[in-house]
Enzyme design. Structure first.
Site, PDB file in Angstrom:
ATOM      1  N   ASP A  13     -11.001  38.587 -32.697  1.00  0.00           N
ATOM      2  CA  ASP A  13     -10.355  37.178 -32.641  1.00  0.00           C
ATOM      3  C   ASP A  13     -11.163  36.152 -32.270  1.00  0.00           C
ATOM      4  OD1 ASP A  13      -7.688  36.017 -33.823  1.00  0.00           O
ATOM      5  OD2 ASP A  13      -7.560  35.653 -31.325  1.00  0.00           O
ATOM      6  N   ASP A  52       0.677  -1.158   0.023  1.00  0.00           N
ATOM      7  CA  ASP A  52       0.064   0.045   0.056  1.00  0.00           C
ATOM      8  C   ASP A  52       0.801   1.346  -0.026  1.00  0.00           C
ATOM      9  OD1 ASP A  52      -2.272  -1.421  -0.099  1.00  0.00           O
ATOM     10  OD2 ASP A  52      -3.137  -0.783   1.591  1.00  0.00           O
ATOM     11  N   GLY A  94      -5.916  23.453 -32.910  1.00  0.00           N
ATOM     12  CA  GLY A  94      -6.753  22.835 -33.800  1.00  0.00           C
ATOM     13  C   GLY A  94      -6.972  23.406 -35.208  1.00  0.00           C
ATOM     14  N   LEU A  95      -7.243  24.910 -35.046  1.00  0.00           N
ATOM     15  CA  LEU A  95      -7.042  25.694 -36.430  1.00  0.00           C
ATOM     16  C   LEU A  95      -5.937  25.528 -37.342  1.00  0.00           C
ATOM     17  CD1 LEU A  95      -8.785  27.621 -38.315  1.00  0.00           C
ATOM     18  CD2 LEU A  95      -7.836  29.275 -36.635  1.00  0.00           C
TER      19      LEU A  95
END
Lengths: 426, 526
Positions: free
Chosen positions: B278, B36, B413-414
């Site tokens: 933006d 543990d 992502g863009l």
């Protein structure tokens, strides 16, 4: 479970072994699932335990947990504890659901944990019962990885020992064959297979196999070579099936690898000249790879906390091939017979600690102020913060370190922390 | 029995460890089997602590069972006291010790240690980590912050608050404390005690000296705060200041409790950044949110009101706060998801088709698998979310951090799409993806998140998950429909084709016409 026996087994070395009892900072045997499931590719490891077990494996497996791993935990809940009959039904339900979801699984290991052992849930019987239901489709086995019975790598031992009874029987008139026992990285296994072939050993099997279709045969004519030092039970069960153990050092470093291969070669009557001719080139390579690290490591002291039972062979490698001095060597268990060849190579005065009292050991470590401390991840950062360089020990299980072509890598694992400290100016 | 691969929370004794490790002068003796101790490495590795957690384990083994585990516990406790000389001790059982039924509290009492020993009852087969932390903190406060007989609270020069809830291994707890302390200072309020993180037992004793309590993390501090309210008439704050609006509401709440002015300078860039042109492309972005209840609720508010996203999924693994999540989910018109099964979360992410996932470490991996941008908002987290730099979630600087953290993967992502779009141009080589492999369609671009310059309608058409069957053989593309399909930019064409086919199959249409194509587009655009 096994130290008393292990000590009784031999007792030939007049070496000083100190036994320590107290708080142990070690993993339990469940942790070995993390590498076993990678090795046996159609096996699933189902821990029957608590949320703690699931959390432990998750913490030990790190990012591997996200790669559709072939392990999981059947978490015992409050209502399961109400009555044991229910618990068996629940387990059957979980196993059925699991095997429906994963039809590719050919071997299922029910792995016992501390909670399942304490409530005396009979997983052996459960495995037999379920085996009947899935006969011909899935082989179902059980073993213990609980912290009550096993420390870290011993989980591999209990797992392999559970498989030994189902290994196919070698034919009585079969030629003598070699079995290499203990998980090795695939790349290392392939290297060894190549070397054995060149030496003239054709009939070589590895255990554990890469999948359930390649279980090695075992019988009177099987000679086995341990690739790992933690396989007490597995060796015993193999011997019970007639197989014979080849005493050897472990294949760590150039010297260990040569000794290990040579023990097999001699057992099979391979002429020494042929053996030496085959290993000459890789030995040279290993020595060359070691020399760069040796320059940085010689004379440095090293302190081993107990963890995997690899400590004794690693200490032998560090002292003999890297010229390091051994401040302390701790091991969770010491199987004197399996380690006989290793112990012979170590200095007679070296004290080996078996077991652990972590606070006392930390006191000794602080006093010794070794140049490098090999320890678990719970201790590494705290020791670094005290100014001690550490090498975290689990990496020695996950990284290919056996054989000639990994000797340099193994030395590098020890050299890296020191190298890093030398570079840093912050 | 529950089949589990991933758990969001550890067992309750891990929660107790988080409280013990957070504090100073406390030592926890845990009756637990060998093995543990793995929990130590959560603190030394993930949080990079430079000390071992103040926990001693009895690490009993099979040979100890039945005979001397009780004795083992007592000697471990006595040794730990001798070695560490703490001001207070915690004792308790892990799951296995709970089964063997030694009684840590009773065994400890028999030793008559000269410091308070607080027994913890943590039912390991019912409860989990956060509950364990809350219970442990409550027990500590209850034991140590005892009412001073007949004494009034000291008159303070200025209002004083306690900050309750931060623990070891807490997501950004370290920096939230700094941020909220600064915020309170700017209102003329002092901080009396921060607990459990950094507090000693002596500090816990001083908790009643404050005028009120700030509950930073209800998961860990609510039960203690409720007790303090009853015992010492200390009111506590109900708003968790994550996000600009929540911070404003928190300031108003605190001003009212403490009787000070709510006029505080707002040092935050989020409102302007969010209003700048933006950010227009963030409008209506579909976001799926999962985490502990506190962070999930806060994230949903920030996402919808401060960044203009659309919440398409909201859930938590904290069953203790399921009611709050259900209420919020109703507000956003989504199905609440209360589960600790990551497979259910994965299915829900898939079904809700988000363009951004806000979640835990696990959702990060789910999103990576599905090729969707993701940011981490809640524990459990990995080592990278215990950063070296200052990065609170709370208060005004926290809002700045949220803006950057959530928008960053979308910008990436863009960028990713533009790169893929121009991949066939000779100047562009195949760039390694930060989103990871998208296993369903390795050769194809994943569903684009945004392309303001390209055709948004086609993008909408492409939103459906990649998990669509291959062309059913009964479907026929008529020539004009096929020609129309070719007008769609190549990087969304595959998705458009699949969605149209799926739509046709669902509607029982066998000949796909231009009409079918646009019907499908209308059907799937959201």
């Amino acid at each position: 479970m096994s130290i008393e026996n292990a000590v009784a087994d031999t007792g030939c070395q007049d070496r000083q072994i100190r036994h320590e009892r107290g708080q142990r900072a070690v993993f339990c045997g469940l942790t070995s699932i993390v590498w076993l499931h990678r090795k046996i590719q159609d096996a699933f490891f189902l821990v029957v335990g608590s949320r703690t077990c699931a959390h432990l494996i998750q913490s030990a497996a790190g990012v591997m947990i996200f790669a559709e791993p072939r392990f999981g935990t059947a978490i015992i809940e409050e209502r399961d504890l109400a009555g044991l009959a229910d618990l068996n039904e629940e387990l059957d339900r979980v196993v059925n659901r699991l095997l429906e979801r994963r039809p590719d699984i050919k071997m299922l290991f029910l792995v016992a944990s501390c909670p399942s052992e304490v409530i005396k849930l009979d997983l052996d019987r459960a495995a037999q019962r379920l085996s009947a239901d899935f006969a011909g489709r899935v082989g179902i086995f059980s073993y213990s990885g609980s912290g009550l019975d096993t420390t870290f790598t011993q989980g591999e031992d209990t797992c392999l020992a559970a498989l030994v009874p189902v290994l196919p029987e070698a034919k009585r008139d079969a030629a003598r064959s070699l079995m290499v026992v203990g998980t090795l990285a695939d790349v290392v296994e392939d290297q060894f297979a190549r070397l054995f072939r060149e030496i003239g050993l054709e009939d070589v099997h590895f255990f554990p196999p890469r999948d359930s279709q390649h279980l090695p045969p075992v019988g009177e004519n099987t000679h086995f070579l341990l690739a790992q030092p933690f396989l007490t039970e597995t060796a015993r069960t193999l011997q019970r099936r007639g197989a014979r153990h080849i005493p050897a050092p472990f294949p760590l470093g150039e010297e260990g690898t040569t000794g290990w291969l040579r023990a097999a070669a001699r057992t099979f009557g391979i002429p020494d000249e042929r053996f030496e001719a085959v290993v000459a080139a890789p030995r040279e390579r290993a020595k060359r790879a070691l020399s760069a690290h040796k320059a940085k490591l010689e004379g440095k002291s090293i302190f081993f906390f107990p963890d995997s039972q690899l400590e004794v062979p690693l200490a032998r490698f560090a002292s003999r091939e890297l010229d390091m001095t051994l401040a302390e060597v701790g091991t969770p268990y010491l199987h004197r017979q399996h380690l006989a060849a290793e112990l012979d190579l170590l200095h007679k005065d070296l004290v080996i600690y078996e077991g652990q009292d972590v606070e006392n050991q930390l006191d000794r470590c602080r006093e010794a102020r070794p140049d490098l401390t090999v320890c678990g991840l719970g201790l590494a950062n705290p020791l670094e913060a005290e100014g001690l360089a550490t090498k975290w020990s689990i990496e020695l299980l996950f990284t290919p370190i056996q054989g000639y072509d990994q000797a340099g890598d193994l030395a590098e694992l020890f050299a890296r922390p020191l190298n890093r400290r030398a570079r840093l100016e912050v | 029995m529950q089949l589990t691969v991933w758990t969001y929370e550890g067992p309750p004794h891990i929660g107790a460890m988080r409280v013990a490790t957070a504090m100073t002068g406390v030592h926890y003796v845990l009756h637990a089997p060998q093995g543990d101790t793995y929990a130590d490495l959560l603190f030394t590795m993930i949080e990079r602590r430079d000390k071992r957690p103040p926990v001693t384990y009895t690490t009993f083994q099979a040979r100890d069972l039945g005979t001397d585990t009780a004795e083992l516990f007592q000697s471990a406790l006595a040794d730990a006291y001798e070695r560490f000389k703490p001001q207070a001790m915690l004792v308790g059982s892990s799951c296995t010790a709970e089964l063997i039924q030694d009684d840590p509290g009773g065994l400890a009492a028999a030793l008559h240690l000269p410091v308070p020993v607080i027994p913890l009852e943590l039912p390991a087969y019912q409860k989990k980590e956060n509950w364990g932390a809350a219970e442990t903190f409550y027990r500590i406060v209850r034991t140590l912050a005892s009412p001073r007989q007949g004494q009034e609270r000291p008159k303070n020069e200025r209002p004083l608050a306690n900050l309750l809830g931060p623990t070891a291994l807490g997501f950004r707890h370290r920096d939230d404390i700094v941020e909220i302390t600064r915020l309170l200072e700017s209102m003329g309020i002092g901080v009396n005690v921060v607990a459990p993180l950094g507090a000693s037992p002596a500090d816990i004793q001083r908790i009643p000296d404050a005028d009120f309590n700030v509950v930073l993390y209800p998961e860990h501090a609510l039960s203690a705060a409720q007790w303090l309210e009853r015992a010492f008439k200390q009111p506590y704050t109900k708003t968790v200041p994550i996000g600009v609006n929540a911070t404003r509401a928190f300031i108003a709440e605190v001003a009212q409790i403490a009787g000070v002015s709510a006029d505080v300078p707002e040092r935050t860039r989020l409102p302007w950044y969010s209003r700048s042109v933006d950010s227009t492309y963030l409008t209506g972005k579909r976001v799926f949110i999962f985490g502990d209840a506190t962070h999930a609720l806060a994230a949903a508010r920030v996402a919808s009101k401060e960044l203009g996203f659309q919440v398409v999924g909201l859930g938590t693994y904290s069953r203790e706060f399921a009611r709050e999540i259900r209420a919020a989910a109703a507000e956003y018109g989504v199905e609440p998801l209360i589960t600790d099964d990551y497979l259910e979360v994965e299915a829900a992410v898939r079904d809700s088709n988000p363009e951004l996932v806000l979640g835990t470490q696990m959702e990060r991996h789910i999103a990576k698998r599905l090729g969707i941008p993701c940011a981490v908002i809640s524990a459990p987290v990995h080592v990278q979310d215990f950063p070296a730099r200052y990065s609170p979630q709370m208060g005004f600087e926290g809002a700045n951090v949220l803006f950057d953290t959530w928008v960053h993967p979308l910008m990436m992502g863009l960028e990713e799409h533009l790169l893929r779009m121009f991949r066939e141009d000779f100047e562009f080589q195949e760039a390694p993806s930060h989103l990871g492999a998208a296993p369903q369609a390795p050769k194809e671009a994943p569903a684009p998140r945004e392309l303001a310059v390209a055709a948004p309608a086609e993008v909408a058409l492409a939103h459906q998950a990649a998990e669509t069957p291959a062309t059913p053989s009964a479907l026929v593309w008529l020539a004009d429909a096929e020609a129309e399909l070719r007008k769609i930019p190549f990087f969304v064409r595959g998705k458009a084709k699949r969605n149209t086919e799926r739509y046709a199959a669902e509607k029982g249409i066998s000949n796909i016409t231009v009409e079918t194509l646009y019907d499908a587009k209308a059907h799937f655009s959201r």
